[in-house]
Design a protein around this motif. Structure first.
Motif, PDB file in Angstrom:
ATOM      1  N   GLY A  43       0.776  -1.232   0.000  1.00  0.00           N
ATOM      2  CA  GLY A  43       0.000   0.000   0.000  1.00  0.00           C
ATOM      3  C   GLY A  43       0.807   1.281   0.000  1.00  0.00           C
ATOM      4  O   GLY A  43       0.244   2.365   0.038  1.00  0.00           O
ATOM      5  N   VAL A  44       2.125   1.172  -0.032  1.00  0.00           N
ATOM      6  CA  VAL A  44       2.975   2.353  -0.074  1.00  0.00           C
ATOM      7  C   VAL A  44       2.780   3.064  -1.407  1.00  0.00           C
ATOM      8  O   VAL A  44       2.602   2.432  -2.444  1.00  0.00           O
ATOM      9  CB  VAL A  44       4.452   1.931   0.120  1.00  0.00           C
ATOM     10  CG1 VAL A  44       5.396   3.075  -0.140  1.00  0.00           C
ATOM     11  CG2 VAL A  44       4.651   1.374   1.511  1.00  0.00           C
ATOM     12  N   LEU A  45       2.808   4.385  -1.381  1.00  0.00           N
ATOM     13  CA  LEU A  45       2.563   5.181  -2.578  1.00  0.00           C
ATOM     14  C   LEU A  45       3.650   6.246  -2.716  1.00  0.00           C
ATOM     15  O   LEU A  45       3.847   7.057  -1.811  1.00  0.00           O
ATOM     16  CB  LEU A  45       1.185   5.848  -2.471  1.00  0.00           C
ATOM     17  CG  LEU A  45       0.741   6.703  -3.631  1.00  0.00           C
ATOM     18  CD1 LEU A  45       0.573   5.859  -4.891  1.00  0.00           C
ATOM     19  CD2 LEU A  45      -0.556   7.402  -3.279  1.00  0.00           C
ATOM     20  N   HIS A  46       4.363   6.244  -3.833  1.00  0.00           N
ATOM     21  CA  HIS A  46       5.413   7.237  -4.070  1.00  0.00           C
ATOM     22  C   HIS A  46       4.818   8.613  -4.324  1.00  0.00           C
ATOM     23  O   HIS A  46       3.777   8.736  -4.969  1.00  0.00           O
ATOM     24  CB  HIS A  46       6.270   6.827  -5.278  1.00  0.00           C
ATOM     25  CG  HIS A  46       7.142   5.666  -4.989  1.00  0.00           C
ATOM     26  ND1 HIS A  46       8.284   5.746  -4.234  1.00  0.00           N
ATOM     27  CD2 HIS A  46       7.027   4.369  -5.332  1.00  0.00           C
ATOM     28  CE1 HIS A  46       8.845   4.560  -4.135  1.00  0.00           C
ATOM     29  NE2 HIS A  46       8.091   3.699  -4.794  1.00  0.00           N
ATOM     30  N   THR A  47       5.503   9.631  -3.822  1.00  0.00           N
ATOM     31  CA  THR A  47       5.054  11.010  -4.009  1.00  0.00           C
ATOM     32  C   THR A  47       6.241  11.955  -3.940  1.00  0.00           C
ATOM     33  O   THR A  47       7.320  11.591  -3.456  1.00  0.00           O
ATOM     34  CB  THR A  47       4.019  11.399  -2.929  1.00  0.00           C
ATOM     35  OG1 THR A  47       3.466  12.670  -3.245  1.00  0.00           O
ATOM     36  CG2 THR A  47       4.624  11.450  -1.546  1.00  0.00           C
ATOM     37  N   ASN A  48       6.042  13.165  -4.419  1.00  0.00           N
ATOM     38  CA  ASN A  48       6.985  14.258  -4.226  1.00  0.00           C
ATOM     39  C   ASN A  48       6.382  15.152  -3.148  1.00  0.00           C
ATOM     40  O   ASN A  48       5.202  15.489  -3.221  1.00  0.00           O
ATOM     41  CB  ASN A  48       7.163  15.062  -5.515  1.00  0.00           C
ATOM     42  CG  ASN A  48       7.745  14.213  -6.616  1.00  0.00           C
ATOM     43  OD1 ASN A  48       8.790  13.617  -6.460  1.00  0.00           O
ATOM     44  ND2 ASN A  48       7.042  14.129  -7.727  1.00  0.00           N
TER      45      ASN A  48
END
Length: 95
Positions: A43-48
């Motif tokens: 469920g981890v989600l990459h973001t800036n």
């Protein structure tokens, strides 16, 4: 896509302290829509992330129905972010 919110800096005390900013409910719902198409693994989600003038890449961590934005000391200390301080956060996602 870009999301903005303000919430307080919190601490999770494990073997070493970790600092996070939790997403508010309305932002969490918007992130869940993005995550349905982009998440990997557990469920981890990459973001800036942008706080003040500092921008970096990280991964949002799902926790208790919300997401946690991890704040490393390399970010927290130069920005003078203190525990309990309300912080303006900007998240951007590559769609």
């Amino acid at each position: 896509m870009e999301l903005r919110f303000t919430n307080e800096l919190i601490e999770w005390r494990g073997p070493a302290p970790f600092y996070f900013i939790q997403t508010p409910a309305d932002i969490t719902e918007e992130i869940k829509v993005i995550a349905a198409a982009k998440t990997y693994g557990w469920g981890v989600l990459h973001t800036n992330v942008t706080i003040n003038t500092t921008q970096w890449k990280t991964a949002l961590i799902p926790k208790d129905g919300a997401y946690l934005v991890p704040i490393k000391n390399a970010i927290r200390l130069p920005q003078k972010l203190e525990l309990g301080q309300r912080v303006d956060v900007r998240l951007s996602f590559d769609l």
